[in-house]
Design a protein around this motif. Structure first.
Motif: not given
Length: 176
Positions: A2-5, A10-12, A40-44, A46-49
């Motif tokens: 699944s992909s994240l919105t 933001f909630r995470l 960097e954790t959150y950037l990774r 976000v980058r995940k398809e």
């Protein structure tokens, strides 16, 4: 899969940012690094398809943070190892025994020069250089003029300078 919105991310971030930073802080022992690794954790994320296990995103975040911390610590350890290999080129900040002996000899010469000053001249010199009194304060304390204070200081400084330039000059205690 699944992909994240953006709303989920933001909630995470809102709910787990502080626990992730605290987790990283325990691992890396540096607040700035912990904050950087948290970002960097959150950037990774976000980058995940797509994510294979989107049902447990907090676990994914902590696992990613843990891996980033491990990578950071490994890299940091290698930096220390390479710094050790440079140690042969570095000079010790402490004085060598020869330098220390020379410095001690210079101090002895200076102390001898000060001790060989006439009493009034030595007193003016010490009040100015050790007690850090102004010319006016010295003059008032000793009951002499400021001009006399200046002359006595010049005399003392010249005497000490001569002694430092030529240690054999005044070992017999002569004062000029």
């Amino acid at each position: 899969m699944s992909s994240l919105t953006h709303d989920q991310i933001f909630r995470l971030f809102r709910d787990y940012r502080e626990p992730i930073v605290a987790f990283l802080m325990r691992r890396v022992q540096c607040p700035e690094t912990a904050l950087d690794l948290s970002q960097e954790t959150y950037l990774r994320l976000v980058r995940k398809e797509t994510l294979a296990h989107a049902e447990n995103l907090p676990a994914y975040l902590f696992r990613t943070a843990e891996r980033l911390a491990i990578d950071y610590l490994r890299q940091n350890r290698q930096t220390f190892v390479s710094a050790d290999s440079l140690a042969d080129d570095l000079t010790c900040p402490k004085l060598s025994p020869d330098e220390l002996a020379s410095l001690r000899q210079q101090c002895e010469i200076l102390l001898d020069a000060i001790a060989s000053l006439p009493g009034k001249c030595r007193h003016v010199f010490l009040l100015r250089k050790i007690d850090d009194l102004s010319y006016g304060e010295i003059a008032a304390r000793l009951g002499i003029s400021e001009k006399t204070v200046q002359r006595q200081l010049v005399k003392a400084m010249l005497h000490c300078h001569r002694r430092m330039q030529d240690p054999q000059f005044g070992l017999n205690g002569n004062f000029r």
